[in-house]
Design a protein around this motif. Structure first.
Motif, mmCIF file in Angstrom:
data_model
loop_
_atom_site.group_PDB
_atom_site.id
_atom_site.type_symbol
_atom_site.label_atom_id
_atom_site.label_comp_id
_atom_site.label_asym_id
_atom_site.label_seq_id
_atom_site.Cartn_x
_atom_site.Cartn_y
_atom_site.Cartn_z
ATOM 1 N N PHE A 44 1.681 6.585 -6.807
ATOM 2 C CA PHE A 44 0.522 7.382 -7.226
ATOM 3 C C PHE A 44 0.783 8.876 -7.029
ATOM 4 C CE2 PHE A 44 -3.461 9.470 -5.928
ATOM 5 C CZ PHE A 44 -4.175 9.354 -7.111
ATOM 6 N N ILE A 45 1.325 9.233 -5.865
ATOM 7 C CA ILE A 45 1.621 10.648 -5.604
ATOM 8 C C ILE A 45 2.694 11.159 -6.567
ATOM 9 C CG2 ILE A 45 2.530 12.248 -3.881
ATOM 10 C CD1 ILE A 45 1.244 10.563 -1.735
ATOM 11 N N GLY A 93 2.538 1.626 -3.405
ATOM 12 C CA GLY A 93 1.555 2.066 -4.394
ATOM 13 C C GLY A 93 1.154 3.517 -4.203
ATOM 14 N N LEU A 94 0.988 3.932 -2.944
ATOM 15 C CA LEU A 94 0.653 5.333 -2.671
ATOM 16 C C LEU A 94 1.793 6.259 -3.084
ATOM 17 C CD1 LEU A 94 -1.382 7.300 -1.418
ATOM 18 C CD2 LEU A 94 -0.249 6.926 0.788
ATOM 19 N N ASP A 95 3.019 5.841 -2.846
ATOM 20 C CA ASP A 95 4.169 6.649 -3.256
ATOM 21 C C ASP A 95 4.215 6.809 -4.775
ATOM 22 O OD1 ASP A 95 7.043 7.750 -2.707
ATOM 23 O OD2 ASP A 95 7.313 6.182 -4.210
ATOM 24 N N PHE A 110 0.829 -1.210 0.000
ATOM 25 C CA PHE A 110 0.000 0.000 0.000
ATOM 26 C C PHE A 110 0.862 1.258 0.000
ATOM 27 C CE2 PHE A 110 -1.967 3.340 2.613
ATOM 28 C CZ PHE A 110 -3.051 3.665 1.800
ATOM 29 N N VAL A 111 1.906 1.262 0.815
ATOM 30 C CA VAL A 111 2.779 2.441 0.890
ATOM 31 C C VAL A 111 3.508 2.650 -0.435
ATOM 32 C CG1 VAL A 111 4.823 3.380 2.025
ATOM 33 C CG2 VAL A 111 3.026 2.325 3.384
#
Length: 249
Positions: free
Chosen positions: A54-55, A50-52, A47-48
């Motif tokens: 995405f941002i 993927g979030l990185d 999740f981390v």
């Protein structure tokens, strides 16, 4: 005097042999539980990451599509002419003549300083991030081997307690084996009373008719189900036909 060795197949599967290199059945459940505890960490790491990513993608889009550049050009010319030859004209010409100016202005500006400058993680950085979790999973797989030393450590510091535990285990296995043999005798007796099925009869007939098929159509021990080997012994009763391995016999 009753002895326990050699252990039966069902009994050996419930023990841990310290010198055996493979992971054994009692250790497998504990190892699987430890690996399952790593799943929340793995999901959080995914999740981390993927979030990185995405941002980083959002900021990169803003950087490339929000750039604005301004260009401003202007020209200014001021000239004051005083006519005449009188003293006042000369005075005004010397005073107001200082106002004569001429300049050109060209200004270029942009919002580059206000735009984000994202820096994405490289493959090596992602690998370094996942490396501790991989090491944790590897430790979960390898921890079964140091755990085998707990018995030896406890026996070294508490020998009397170890002797009590061994006697308890010995008596427990004797009771279990006695009950096991009693139950197996009843099961074999019930099977002997039942007529053989068509498949069993056909298998026995094929083995008697073509002896070379015995290599392919191997039977198993009536009690423990061990595949047939040269050490297996058939029942001496010709009408029985049951097969037993050496420990069960």
């Amino acid at each position: 005097k009753q002895t326990l060795l050699p252990l039966l197949q069902e009994e050996a599967s419930s023990f841990i042999f310290p010198c055996h290199p493979a992971v054994q059945r009692p250790e497998l459940q504990h190892m699987v539980m430890e690996l399952l505890r790593c799943i929340p960490l793995l999901l959080f790491l995914l999740f981390v990451c993927g979030l990185d990513h995405f941002i980083f993608s959002i900021l990169s889009i803003i950087q490339h599509h929000s750039f604005v550049q301004y260009s401003y050009q202007t020209s200014h010319h001021l000239s004051v002419n005083v006519m005449g030859t009188s003293l006042m004209a000369q005075l005004l010409r010397g005073t107001i003549g200082a106002l004569n100016t001429s300049f050109d202005t060209e200004v270029e500006t942009s919002n580059l300083a206000c735009l984000p400058r994202p820096s994405g993680m490289t493959r090596q950085q992602y690998l370094d991030t996942c490396l501790p979790l991989g090491a944790l999973a590897l430790l979960c797989l390898l921890q079964v081997y140091p755990f085998r030393l707990r018995h030896a450590i406890a026996a070294f510091y508490f020998p009397k307690r170890e002797k009590t535990r061994v006697l308890f285990l010995y008596n427990k296995l004797l009771r279990q084996r006695k009950n096991f043999l009693y139950l197996q005798r009843g099961r074999v007796a019930r099977q002997a009373r039942q007529p053989p099925g068509l498949g069993t009869w056909l298998l026995q007939w094929s083995r008697r008719r073509w002896p070379w098929l015995r290599r392919c159509l191997r039977r198993s021990c009536t009690l423990c189900g061990t595949p047939e080997t040269p050490r297996h012994r058939p029942c001496p009763d010709p009408d029985c036909g049951a097969l037993y391995c050496e420990p069960c016999w």
